[in-house]
Each structure stands twice: as structure tokens, then as C-alpha cells.
Design a protein around this motif. Structure first.
Motif, PDB file in Angstrom:
ATOM      1  N   PRO A 113      50.142  11.128  34.893  1.00  0.00           N
ATOM      2  CA  PRO A 113      50.967  10.144  34.189  1.00  0.00           C
ATOM      3  C   PRO A 113      50.351   8.751  34.159  1.00  0.00           C
ATOM      4  CG  PRO A 113      51.954  10.745  36.297  1.00  0.00           C
ATOM      5  CD  PRO A 113      50.855  11.722  36.046  1.00  0.00           C
ATOM      6  N   ILE A 114      49.469   8.457  35.109  1.00  0.00           N
ATOM      7  CA  ILE A 114      48.814   7.149  35.105  1.00  0.00           C
ATOM      8  C   ILE A 114      47.400   7.220  34.515  1.00  0.00           C
ATOM      9  CG2 ILE A 114      50.182   6.213  36.992  1.00  0.00           C
ATOM     10  CD1 ILE A 114      47.830   6.753  38.857  1.00  0.00           C
ATOM     11  N   GLY A 115      47.093   8.326  33.879  1.00  0.00           N
ATOM     12  CA  GLY A 115      45.818   8.454  33.173  1.00  0.00           C
ATOM     13  C   GLY A 115      44.681   8.905  34.066  1.00  0.00           C
ATOM     14  N   PRO A 116      43.450   8.773  33.544  1.00  0.00           N
ATOM     15  CA  PRO A 116      43.098   8.090  32.301  1.00  0.00           C
ATOM     16  C   PRO A 116      43.508   8.874  31.055  1.00  0.00           C
ATOM     17  CG  PRO A 116      41.159   9.132  33.250  1.00  0.00           C
ATOM     18  CD  PRO A 116      42.260   9.300  34.251  1.00  0.00           C
ATOM     19  N   TYR A 117      43.822   8.133  29.983  1.00  0.00           N
ATOM     20  CA  TYR A 117      44.174   8.734  28.706  1.00  0.00           C
ATOM     21  C   TYR A 117      43.001   8.592  27.740  1.00  0.00           C
ATOM     22  CZ  TYR A 117      48.999   9.225  30.240  1.00  0.00           C
ATOM     23  OH  TYR A 117      50.140   9.595  30.914  1.00  0.00           O
ATOM     24  N   GLU A 118      42.696   9.709  27.081  1.00  0.00           N
ATOM     25  CA  GLU A 118      41.523   9.760  26.217  1.00  0.00           C
ATOM     26  C   GLU A 118      41.871  10.440  24.884  1.00  0.00           C
ATOM     27  OE1 GLU A 118      39.180  12.070  28.911  1.00  0.00           O
ATOM     28  OE2 GLU A 118      38.210  10.303  29.799  1.00  0.00           O
ATOM     29  N   ASN A 119      40.845  10.582  24.050  1.00  0.00           N
ATOM     30  CA  ASN A 119      40.980  11.272  22.758  1.00  0.00           C
ATOM     31  C   ASN A 119      42.118  10.677  21.926  1.00  0.00           C
ATOM     32  OD1 ASN A 119      38.906  13.118  23.492  1.00  0.00           O
ATOM     33  ND2 ASN A 119      40.407  14.292  24.670  1.00  0.00           N
ATOM     34  N   ILE A 120      42.051   9.379  21.727  1.00  0.00           N
ATOM     35  CA  ILE A 120      43.079   8.698  20.945  1.00  0.00           C
ATOM     36  C   ILE A 120      43.037   9.183  19.506  1.00  0.00           C
ATOM     37  CG2 ILE A 120      43.890   6.455  20.126  1.00  0.00           C
ATOM     38  CD1 ILE A 120      42.721   5.263  22.706  1.00  0.00           C
ATOM     39  N   SER A 121      44.204   9.508  18.980  1.00  0.00           N
ATOM     40  CA  SER A 121      44.299  10.116  17.651  1.00  0.00           C
ATOM     41  C   SER A 121      44.199   9.070  16.549  1.00  0.00           C
ATOM     42  CB  SER A 121      45.641  10.843  17.526  1.00  0.00           C
ATOM     43  OG  SER A 121      46.704   9.897  17.406  1.00  0.00           O
ATOM     44  N   GLU A 122      44.153   9.567  15.337  1.00  0.00           N
ATOM     45  CA  GLU A 122      44.338   8.726  14.160  1.00  0.00           C
ATOM     46  C   GLU A 122      45.829   8.382  14.057  1.00  0.00           C
ATOM     47  OE1 GLU A 122      41.958   7.498  12.047  1.00  0.00           O
ATOM     48  OE2 GLU A 122      40.624   8.305  13.620  1.00  0.00           O
ATOM     49  N   PRO A 123      46.183   7.339  13.335  1.00  0.00           N
ATOM     50  CA  PRO A 123      47.604   7.004  13.208  1.00  0.00           C
ATOM     51  C   PRO A 123      48.378   8.079  12.459  1.00  0.00           C
ATOM     52  CG  PRO A 123      46.275   5.652  11.734  1.00  0.00           C
ATOM     53  CD  PRO A 123      45.318   6.366  12.634  1.00  0.00           C
ATOM     54  N   TYR A 124      49.610   8.296  12.853  1.00  0.00           N
ATOM     55  CA  TYR A 124      50.462   9.269  12.175  1.00  0.00           C
ATOM     56  C   TYR A 124      51.718   8.610  11.611  1.00  0.00           C
ATOM     57  CZ  TYR A 124      52.712   9.086  16.743  1.00  0.00           C
ATOM     58  OH  TYR A 124      53.306   8.641  17.900  1.00  0.00           O
ATOM     59  N   THR A 125      51.805   7.276  11.698  1.00  0.00           N
ATOM     60  CA  THR A 125      52.881   6.533  11.039  1.00  0.00           C
ATOM     61  C   THR A 125      52.253   5.471  10.153  1.00  0.00           C
ATOM     62  OG1 THR A 125      53.066   4.907  12.832  1.00  0.00           O
ATOM     63  CG2 THR A 125      54.457   6.886  12.982  1.00  0.00           C
ATOM     64  N   SER A 126      53.062   4.877   9.317  1.00  0.00           N
ATOM     65  CA  SER A 126      52.565   3.893   8.355  1.00  0.00           C
ATOM     66  C   SER A 126      52.391   2.521   8.990  1.00  0.00           C
ATOM     67  CB  SER A 126      53.531   3.805   7.167  1.00  0.00           C
ATOM     68  OG  SER A 126      54.824   3.409   7.623  1.00  0.00           O
ATOM     69  N   PHE A 127      51.887   1.611   8.239  1.00  0.00           N
ATOM     70  CA  PHE A 127      51.673   0.222   8.651  1.00  0.00           C
ATOM     71  C   PHE A 127      53.007  -0.417   9.046  1.00  0.00           C
ATOM     72  CE2 PHE A 127      50.737  -4.290   7.206  1.00  0.00           C
ATOM     73  CZ  PHE A 127      49.910  -4.594   8.268  1.00  0.00           C
ATOM     74  N   LEU A 128      52.989  -1.216  10.129  1.00  0.00           N
ATOM     75  CA  LEU A 128      54.162  -1.929  10.646  1.00  0.00           C
ATOM     76  C   LEU A 128      55.219  -0.963  11.185  1.00  0.00           C
ATOM     77  CD1 LEU A 128      54.560  -4.839   8.040  1.00  0.00           C
ATOM     78  CD2 LEU A 128      53.256  -4.794  10.166  1.00  0.00           C
ATOM     79  N   THR A 129      54.810  -0.184  12.170  1.00  0.00           N
ATOM     80  CA  THR A 129      55.728   0.696  12.904  1.00  0.00           C
ATOM     81  C   THR A 129      55.489   0.497  14.398  1.00  0.00           C
ATOM     82  OG1 THR A 129      54.118   2.484  12.596  1.00  0.00           O
ATOM     83  CG2 THR A 129      56.022   2.450  11.125  1.00  0.00           C
ATOM     84  N   GLU A 130      56.558   0.623  15.198  1.00  0.00           N
ATOM     85  CA  GLU A 130      56.439   0.357  16.636  1.00  0.00           C
ATOM     86  C   GLU A 130      57.624   0.954  17.389  1.00  0.00           C
ATOM     87  OE1 GLU A 130      56.444  -3.894  17.010  1.00  0.00           O
ATOM     88  OE2 GLU A 130      58.599  -4.089  16.595  1.00  0.00           O
TER      89      GLU A 130
END
Length: 333
Positions: free
Chosen positions: A239-256
Motif C-alpha cells: 500500500p505504500i508502494g513503490p507504484y510503477e507502470n503509470i497508465s495513460e489517462p482514462y478521463t478527460s481534461f479537468l477531472t479530479e
């Protein structure tokens, strides 16, 4: 000559009655467990509203798609320099206590708020936890996210902070170049040393830890760089990582502001689509392919992002009663 036959018939009858009683008990136990499971599957969304200085708002849902406003403020904002309550994040501990953390200052704060409750009506005194007080130049402590680590029986709190000139940046200003930090605690009295949680090489905020299985975790995150400002995922074995293999975005611009629920064997990622002032969601089974289900979602107007937990029917009814009393009191003023 009929006595043995009658005795045998009596034994058969007794056996049949015992079997019938056993089946009845099992059916009652099954129905009871189903009813209990249904009670525990009422979803509760902890949210806030602009101008974010009022406090905690709540919404509930029976199916995870259609949400109803519970009305009014259930916890006023009392701690921090600015005394705001934004990004309320909740998790349920092993004893049934709900623990909540939140953003207390938009700029200038060095910590986050904390309180706990059993019913979302009666709360512990609010605490301000100065998690970044050792960094005199820290700009902010944004969107703390609380996670209960059942492997090590501890709570992990992660958040985004900017420390000018600490990390490389792209188009971001020095006071808007975030990285994620974390601390752990078992009792919210003693805390571990604050450490860097993830530096993905870009400005990152709004991260959420998701456990799929032991040694199989997903980090749902916002790439907050100026060109992106959308959601991605990364993968880790802790749960504290390390986190790797960051994906491409799957939501549109200006999402959070993502929050994640496991439902019917799939994962629903809810998020604030603040660019078009709406709430939306995607569903995924593997965090690699995502299907937008925003058209299936209805959410009370004005509510902003937080997290989703589950409550019992009794808690919901009590919250409704409190809401009704507040509404009646406002009508008579």
C-alpha cells in the motif's frame, strides 16, 4: 403386534421434524445474513460544497449510481488556519469506527484535519495534525486520503504538498508542483515520520490506494500537470508502494477527486469532472480498460468530491431524522 411399527413410525416422524427444524434454522440464518449484508451495503458519500468553509455534507445510495442528498452540515469545519473542510476522506476501522481526514487550508497550512465517529452524528473533538510542520516552506497540504491497512493493522494517510524548488517541474509554477507524502498511525495519537510517498516525475495530487489482493495494489491518481489534469493509475505490491507502470489517462481534461468502490466484481471510479461542472464515473475489471458510465450516474447538485463508505440501515435512518429536524428548524426560523 402393532407396537414396533408405531415405534418405528414415531422415530421417522421425530427425525423428519428435526430435519425440518434444522432447515428452518439454516434458512433463518441465511435470511439474517442476507439482511445484514444488505444493511451494510448502503453507500454513503462524504462530500463538501463551495465555498468549502461550512463543513461535511453527505449523500447516500442503495445501488451506487443514484445518490440522494441528506441535507445540511453534519460536521462544521473548526480546525486549521482557514477552518475549511474540503476533500473529506473516510475509512472504516476494524471496530466499526469511521475515521475522517480533510483539507483545512487551501494555501499556507502544514497539516490536515481529523475526527472519528460511529454514526456520522456524534463526533470526536477535531484534531489538526501538522504533518508537514518540519518543512517551513511548504505551500499546502491538499486532499489527504485515509486508508486502513489490514495487513499491518494501521492507518495510512497520503496527501499532496508543494515544496518550491524541491522537484523538477514542467509548465507548473514552483508553488504548484506537487508530490505525494504519507504517514502511518494506529491510534491517531502517535504518528510515524512523514515520508515521500511517490514522485512520478510530474505534479501529482488526489491519489487513492486500492487493494485488489495481498501484494496487489492500485494507486488511482491525478496527473496535475498543466497539459494533463486528468486521472491515471499505477501499480504496486504494497500500500505504500513503490507504484510503477503509470497508465495513460482514462478521463478527460479537468477531472479530479477520484474515489473507488468494488461492486459486483468490478471497480467503479467516481470523479469530479470540474471542467464541465458534473460528476462522472468509469467502470473497470482490471484497471487497464475503462468504460465511462457517467450517463448512469445521478448526483446531488453542488456536492464536490470526497469518498464512499458503507453504513447500516439504522445509521441511515438516524441521519435522515437529523436531516428532517434541521429542515423543520429552518422552516420555522
Amino acid at each position: 403386534m402393532n407396537k414396533p411399527t408405531n415405534h418405528k413410525a414415531l422415530l421417522i416422524l421425530i427425525s423428519f421434524l428435526l430435519i425440518l427444524q434444522s432447515c428452518s434454522q439454516k434458512a433463518e440464518e441465511h435470511n439474517s445474513s442476507e439482511e445484514k449484508a444488505q444493511e451494510e451495503e448502503i453507500y454513503l458519500f462524504t462530500t463538501f460544497k463551495e465555498p468549502k468553509n461550512e463543513g461535511l455534507y453527505l449523500a447516500f445510495s442503495f445501488d451506487g449510481y443514484h445518490w440522494e442528498d441528506l441535507g445540511g452540515v453534519f460536521l462544521p469545519a473548526e480546525v486549521g488556519q482557514s477552518k475549511i473542510m474540503r476533500d473529506p476522506s473516510v475509512t472504516k476501522g476494524p471496530d466499526g469506527t469511521y475515521h475522517m481526514v480533510w483539507t483545512t487550508d487551501w494555501k499556507g497550512g502544514n497539516g490536515f484535519g481529523y475526527a472519528r465517529t460511529k454514526d456520522f452524528i456524534n463526533w470526536s473533538p477535531q484534531q489538526f495534525i501538522p504533518a508537514m510542520e518540519f518543512e517551513p516552506s511548504v505551500v499546502n497540504v491538499w486532499a489527504p486520503e485515509i486508508y486502513y491497512d489490514d495487513e499491518d493493522d494501521q492507518f495510512i494517510v497520503i496527501w499532496a504538498s508543494t515544496i518550491p524548488h524541491r522537484f523538477e517541474r514542467g509548465e507548473e509554477e514552483e508553488d504548484n508542483n506537487h508530490r505525494m507524502y504519507y504517514l502511518t498511525t494506529k491510534d491517531f495519537k502517535e504518528f510515524s515520520e512523514t515520508k515521500l510517498f511517490i514522485d512520478p516525475g510530474f505534479s501529482i495530487i488526489d491519489a487513492v490506494i486500492v487493494k485488489r489482493a495481498p501484494q496487489d495494489y492500485v494507486l488511482v491518481l491525478k496527473d496535475n500537470t498543466r497539459p494533463m489534469r486528468n486521472l491515471k493509475v499505477a501499480f504496486g505490491k504494497s500500500p505504500i508502494g513503490p507504484y510503477e507502470n503509470i497508465s495513460e489517462p482514462y478521463t478527460s481534461f479537468l477531472t479530479e477527486g477520484p474515489t473507488v468502490v468494488n461492486k459486483d466484481g468490478e471497480w467503479i471510479i467516481y470523479y469530479d469532472s470540474y471542467g464541465d461542472k458534473s460528476y462522472s464515473a468509469v467502470v473497470t475489471s482490471d484497471f487497464r480498460e475503462f468504460v465511462n458510465i457517467g450517463e448512469k450516474l445521478s448526483f446531488p447538485e453542488g456536492h464536490k468530491h470526497g469518498t464512499i463508505t458503507t453504513i447500516s440501515k439504522e445509521i441511515l435512518e438516524n441521519l435522515k431524522e437529523i436531516s428532517k429536524n434541521k429542515s423543520n428548524a429552518n422552516d420555522t426560523e
